[in-house]
Design an enzyme around this catalytic site. Structure first.
Site, PDB file in Angstrom:
ATOM      1  N   GLY A  15       8.190  -4.713   1.166  1.00  0.00           N
ATOM      2  CA  GLY A  15       9.347  -3.998   0.610  1.00  0.00           C
ATOM      3  C   GLY A  15      10.640  -4.756   0.884  1.00  0.00           C
ATOM      4  N   ARG A  29      21.238 -22.551   5.518  1.00  0.00           N
ATOM      5  CA  ARG A  29      22.390 -23.306   6.039  1.00  0.00           C
ATOM      6  C   ARG A  29      22.143 -23.868   7.437  1.00  0.00           C
ATOM      7  NH1 ARG A  29      27.472 -20.519   2.899  1.00  0.00           N
ATOM      8  NH2 ARG A  29      26.808 -21.346   0.878  1.00  0.00           N
ATOM      9  N   ARG A  76       3.820  -7.817  -3.174  1.00  0.00           N
ATOM     10  CA  ARG A  76       2.658  -7.600  -2.316  1.00  0.00           C
ATOM     11  C   ARG A  76       1.531  -8.395  -2.968  1.00  0.00           C
ATOM     12  NH1 ARG A  76       5.307  -2.288  -2.039  1.00  0.00           N
ATOM     13  NH2 ARG A  76       6.216  -2.154   0.033  1.00  0.00           N
ATOM     14  N   GLY A 106       7.598  -7.200   6.998  1.00  0.00           N
ATOM     15  CA  GLY A 106       7.124  -6.291   8.035  1.00  0.00           C
ATOM     16  C   GLY A 106       5.822  -6.763   8.674  1.00  0.00           C
ATOM     17  N   ASP A 107       5.150  -5.852   9.350  1.00  0.00           N
ATOM     18  CA  ASP A 107       3.916  -6.190  10.074  1.00  0.00           C
ATOM     19  C   ASP A 107       2.868  -6.850   9.182  1.00  0.00           C
ATOM     20  OD1 ASP A 107       4.669  -5.397  12.586  1.00  0.00           O
ATOM     21  OD2 ASP A 107       3.839  -3.373  12.421  1.00  0.00           O
ATOM     22  N   SER A 109       3.312  -8.634   6.493  1.00  0.00           N
ATOM     23  CA  SER A 109       3.752 -10.010   6.216  1.00  0.00           C
ATOM     24  C   SER A 109       3.524 -10.909   7.433  1.00  0.00           C
ATOM     25  CB  SER A 109       5.229 -10.015   5.840  1.00  0.00           C
ATOM     26  OG  SER A 109       5.442  -9.152   4.741  1.00  0.00           O
ATOM     27  N   THR A 129      12.583  -4.779   7.238  1.00  0.00           N
ATOM     28  CA  THR A 129      12.102  -3.506   6.681  1.00  0.00           C
ATOM     29  C   THR A 129      13.113  -2.408   6.988  1.00  0.00           C
ATOM     30  OG1 THR A 129      10.488  -1.721   6.888  1.00  0.00           O
ATOM     31  CG2 THR A 129      10.604  -3.225   8.742  1.00  0.00           C
ATOM     32  N   ASP A 131      12.340   0.509   7.496  1.00  0.00           N
ATOM     33  CA  ASP A 131      11.659   1.576   8.252  1.00  0.00           C
ATOM     34  C   ASP A 131      11.840   1.530   9.781  1.00  0.00           C
ATOM     35  OD1 ASP A 131      10.704   2.594   5.905  1.00  0.00           O
ATOM     36  OD2 ASP A 131       8.685   1.758   6.110  1.00  0.00           O
ATOM     37  N   ASP A 133      10.019   0.075  11.825  1.00  0.00           N
ATOM     38  CA  ASP A 133       8.699   0.396  12.385  1.00  0.00           C
ATOM     39  C   ASP A 133       7.968  -0.838  12.929  1.00  0.00           C
ATOM     40  OD1 ASP A 133       8.287  -0.783   9.944  1.00  0.00           O
ATOM     41  OD2 ASP A 133       6.679   0.564   9.316  1.00  0.00           O
ATOM     42  N   MET A 173      12.983   8.003   2.876  1.00  0.00           N
ATOM     43  CA  MET A 173      11.837   7.084   2.914  1.00  0.00           C
ATOM     44  C   MET A 173      11.218   6.989   4.302  1.00  0.00           C
ATOM     45  SD  MET A 173      12.236   3.882   0.390  1.00  0.00           S
ATOM     46  CE  MET A 173      11.383   4.051  -1.179  1.00  0.00           C
ATOM     47  N   ARG A 175       6.944   6.243   4.935  1.00  0.00           N
ATOM     48  CA  ARG A 175       5.611   6.817   4.720  1.00  0.00           C
ATOM     49  C   ARG A 175       4.904   6.995   6.054  1.00  0.00           C
ATOM     50  NH1 ARG A 175       3.050   3.116   0.772  1.00  0.00           N
ATOM     51  NH2 ARG A 175       4.621   3.885  -0.659  1.00  0.00           N
ATOM     52  N   ALA A 190      21.053  18.081  10.742  1.00  0.00           N
ATOM     53  CA  ALA A 190      20.034  18.879  10.049  1.00  0.00           C
ATOM     54  C   ALA A 190      19.474  19.969  10.959  1.00  0.00           C
ATOM     55  CB  ALA A 190      18.901  17.976   9.593  1.00  0.00           C
ATOM     56  N   GLU A 191      19.135  21.079  10.337  1.00  0.00           N
ATOM     57  CA  GLU A 191      18.556  22.197  11.099  1.00  0.00           C
ATOM     58  C   GLU A 191      17.094  21.918  11.449  1.00  0.00           C
ATOM     59  OE1 GLU A 191      20.973  22.690   8.820  1.00  0.00           O
ATOM     60  OE2 GLU A 191      22.323  23.592  10.282  1.00  0.00           O
ATOM     61  N   LYS A 218      24.867  31.114   9.430  1.00  0.00           N
ATOM     62  CA  LYS A 218      24.858  29.738   8.891  1.00  0.00           C
ATOM     63  C   LYS A 218      24.806  29.776   7.373  1.00  0.00           C
ATOM     64  CE  LYS A 218      23.576  26.410  12.296  1.00  0.00           C
ATOM     65  NZ  LYS A 218      23.220  25.005  12.391  1.00  0.00           N
ATOM     66  N   HIS A 254      14.238   5.174  -3.838  1.00  0.00           N
ATOM     67  CA  HIS A 254      14.514   3.752  -3.630  1.00  0.00           C
ATOM     68  C   HIS A 254      15.993   3.399  -3.545  1.00  0.00           C
ATOM     69  CE1 HIS A 254      10.279   3.640  -4.719  1.00  0.00           C
ATOM     70  NE2 HIS A 254      10.242   2.498  -4.070  1.00  0.00           N
TER      71      HIS A 254
HETATM   72  P1  ADP Z   1       5.115  -5.303   5.147  1.00  0.00           P
HETATM   73  O1  ADP Z   1       5.219  -6.767   5.387  1.00  0.00           O
HETATM   74  O2  ADP Z   1       6.415  -4.684   4.776  1.00  0.00           O
HETATM   75  O3  ADP Z   1       4.372  -4.585   6.255  1.00  0.00           O
HETATM   76  P2  ADP Z   1       2.740  -5.119   3.462  1.00  0.00           P
HETATM   77  O4  ADP Z   1       1.901  -4.463   4.499  1.00  0.00           O
HETATM   78  O5  ADP Z   1       2.692  -4.627   2.055  1.00  0.00           O
HETATM   79  O6  ADP Z   1       4.287  -5.092   3.806  1.00  0.00           O
HETATM   80  O7  ADP Z   1       2.367  -6.684   3.494  1.00  0.00           O
HETATM   81  C1  ADP Z   1       3.034  -7.606   2.676  1.00  0.00           C
HETATM   82  C2  ADP Z   1       2.085  -8.695   2.273  1.00  0.00           C
HETATM   83  O8  ADP Z   1       1.628  -9.415   3.435  1.00  0.00           O
HETATM   84  C3  ADP Z   1       0.795  -8.219   1.609  1.00  0.00           C
HETATM   85  O9  ADP Z   1       0.936  -7.946   0.238  1.00  0.00           O
HETATM   86  C4  ADP Z   1      -0.106  -9.426   1.818  1.00  0.00           C
HETATM   87  O10 ADP Z   1       0.175 -10.447   0.889  1.00  0.00           O
HETATM   88  C5  ADP Z   1       0.325  -9.897   3.208  1.00  0.00           C
HETATM   89  N1  ADP Z   1      -0.605  -9.355   4.204  1.00  0.00           N
HETATM   90  C6  ADP Z   1      -0.724  -8.069   4.622  1.00  0.00           C
HETATM   91  N2  ADP Z   1      -1.746  -7.939   5.498  1.00  0.00           N
HETATM   92  C7  ADP Z   1      -2.313  -9.158   5.615  1.00  0.00           C
HETATM   93  C8  ADP Z   1      -3.417  -9.683   6.362  1.00  0.00           C
HETATM   94  N3  ADP Z   1      -4.162  -8.917   7.156  1.00  0.00           N
HETATM   95  N4  ADP Z   1      -3.698 -11.015   6.240  1.00  0.00           N
HETATM   96  C9  ADP Z   1      -2.952 -11.795   5.441  1.00  0.00           C
HETATM   97  N5  ADP Z   1      -1.906 -11.371   4.712  1.00  0.00           N
HETATM   98  C10 ADP Z   1      -1.578 -10.084   4.795  1.00  0.00           C
HETATM   99  O1  F6P Z   2       8.451  -0.086   3.914  1.00  0.00           O
HETATM  100  C1  F6P Z   2       9.598   0.271   3.212  1.00  0.00           C
HETATM  101  C2  F6P Z   2       9.307   1.423   2.273  1.00  0.00           C
HETATM  102  O2  F6P Z   2      10.495   1.720   1.575  1.00  0.00           O
HETATM  103  C3  F6P Z   2       8.746   2.685   2.924  1.00  0.00           C
HETATM  104  O3  F6P Z   2       9.724   3.474   3.538  1.00  0.00           O
HETATM  105  C4  F6P Z   2       8.095   3.336   1.766  1.00  0.00           C
HETATM  106  O4  F6P Z   2       7.060   4.201   2.172  1.00  0.00           O
HETATM  107  C5  F6P Z   2       7.550   2.180   0.976  1.00  0.00           C
HETATM  108  O5  F6P Z   2       8.324   1.051   1.339  1.00  0.00           O
HETATM  109  C6  F6P Z   2       7.614   2.407  -0.506  1.00  0.00           C
HETATM  110  O6  F6P Z   2       7.094   1.307  -1.141  1.00  0.00           O
HETATM  111  P1  F6P Z   2       7.197   1.041  -2.720  1.00  0.00           P
HETATM  112  O7  F6P Z   2       8.303   0.072  -2.903  1.00  0.00           O
HETATM  113  O8  F6P Z   2       5.893   0.443  -3.068  1.00  0.00           O
HETATM  114  O9  F6P Z   2       7.480   2.336  -3.395  1.00  0.00           O
END
Ligand code: ADP
Ligand code: F6P
Length: 324
Positions: A15, A29, A76, A106-107, A109, A129, A131, A133, A173, A175, A190-191, A218, A254
């Protein structure tokens, strides 16, 4: 002896997040300042496998620090999760003379970066990201902008919610991660806050809470609902039926991923981008940059991926007291 790095590749994956452009600019740079060549890899690992690789000069990243999205675009890519895809990716890097790759994402990637590193391409990951996370870091590129965008939107919903004495369910956002929801929940007063990490929400409790608050005078009731819980529209209908309080659902979607990055996202992303280049130049590989205890640091990717991050329990607990 550490491998000498002459050409650095940079890609954005998963994302998009505001601040990714600031990170790309810094990579380009800082690399040029260190006498290295830079290649932009378009559309993440998908673009790598399609050889969408461009030479980048300092001028190619002018006028982007303030822009949301990513000039390299992102995707992706399922093929890259296979051993064949990863082998092909490493060969394409070698063919283009790329000795080191900086992966902003993110993780998921980072898992891709880990595989490239094992195939002889030095890699550094930057946490990108909205998130927040990623367990090894207290900061991720884009979170600050996203949470400010959401906060401003929620303030606006709150105005109309108060005028009409309504209950508003606002879906943000996240998930799998409730950080945006938690921060907005506190920042917007927020409540109720519904988080995927706390899948214990009880609709009857929400109903009782709305009724009690009405009795106490309220005029609105804001529920921040994370995407991971979802179902905001059907929840609104059930809550209205049970409480008699007009209830509306707003899904921010988004819009939270776009927009001009905040000062913090520009500065932190710039610092992280430059640090990633410096780490590659020192011969480091399979590392991920993070921000912890006030410092920019780096971790082994394997170690970073094995860490776990829960929700900030204290903040979650006090959020309930702060909205009485
Ligand atoms: P994020 O990087 O935000 O966590 P994704 O989980 O969608 O997003 O991963 C992004 C891309 O990283 C995936 O579409 C894929 O190309 C690559 N990727 C994800 N998991 C793996 C994995 N286990 N091994 C190699 N590449 C991965
Ligand atoms: O990881 C970022 C994020 O915006 C999440 O918060 C959300 O669940 C997801 O990506 C949505 O992904 P997509 O762009 O595929 O709708």
């Amino acid at each position: 002896m550490a491998k000498e790095i002459n050409t650095i590749g940079v890609l954005t994956s998963g994302g998009d997040a505001p601040g990714m452009n600031a990170a790309i600019r810094a990579v380009v740079r800082e690399s040029i300042a260190k006498g290295k060549k830079v290649k932009g890899i378009k559309r993440g690992y998908a673009g790598l496998l399609q050889e969408e690789i461009i030479d980048m000069e300092a001028k190619d990243v002018s006028d982007i620090i303030q822009r949301g999205g990513t000039i390299l675009q992102t995707a992706r890519c399922m093929e890259f999760t296979t051993a064949e895809g990863q082998q092909k990716g490493a060969e394409i890097c070698k063919k283009h003379g790329i000795d080191g790759v900086i992966v902003i994402g993110g993780d998921g990637s980072f898992k891709g970066a880990q595989k490239l590193a094992a195939l002889g391409i030095n890699t550094i990951g930057l946490p990108g990201t909205i998130d927040l996370d990623i367990a090894c870091t207290e900061y991720t590129i884009g979170f600050d902008t996203a949470v400010n965008t959401a906060m401003e939107a929620i303030d606006k919903v709150r105005d109309t919610s108060t005028s009409h004495e309504r209950c508003s369910i606002i879906e943000v956002m996240g998930r799998g991660a409730g950080y945006i929801a938690l921060w907005c929940g506190i920042a917007n007063g927020a409540e109720d806050i519904l988080l995927p990490e706390k899948y214990d929400y009880d609709e009857q409790k929400l109903v009782n809470h709305i009724i009690e608050n009405r009795k106490r005078g309220k005029q609105h009731h804001i529920i921040i609902n994370a995407e991971g819980i979802g179902h905001s529209s059907s929840m609104a209908k059930r809550i209205e039926a049970a409480t008699g309080v007009e209830t509306r659902a707003t899904i921010l979607g988004h819009m939270q991923r776009g927009g001009s990055p905040t000062c913090k996202d520009r500065v932190y992303a710039s610092t992280m981008g430059a640090l990633a280049v410096d780490l590659l130049c020192e011969g480091k590989s399979n590392r991920v940059v993070g921000y912890r205890h006030g410092d920019f640091v780096d971790f082994d990717i394997d170690e970073a991926l094995s860490m776990e991050k829960g929700i900030a329990e204290y903040q979650y607990e006090i959020s309930k007291n702060l909205s009485i």
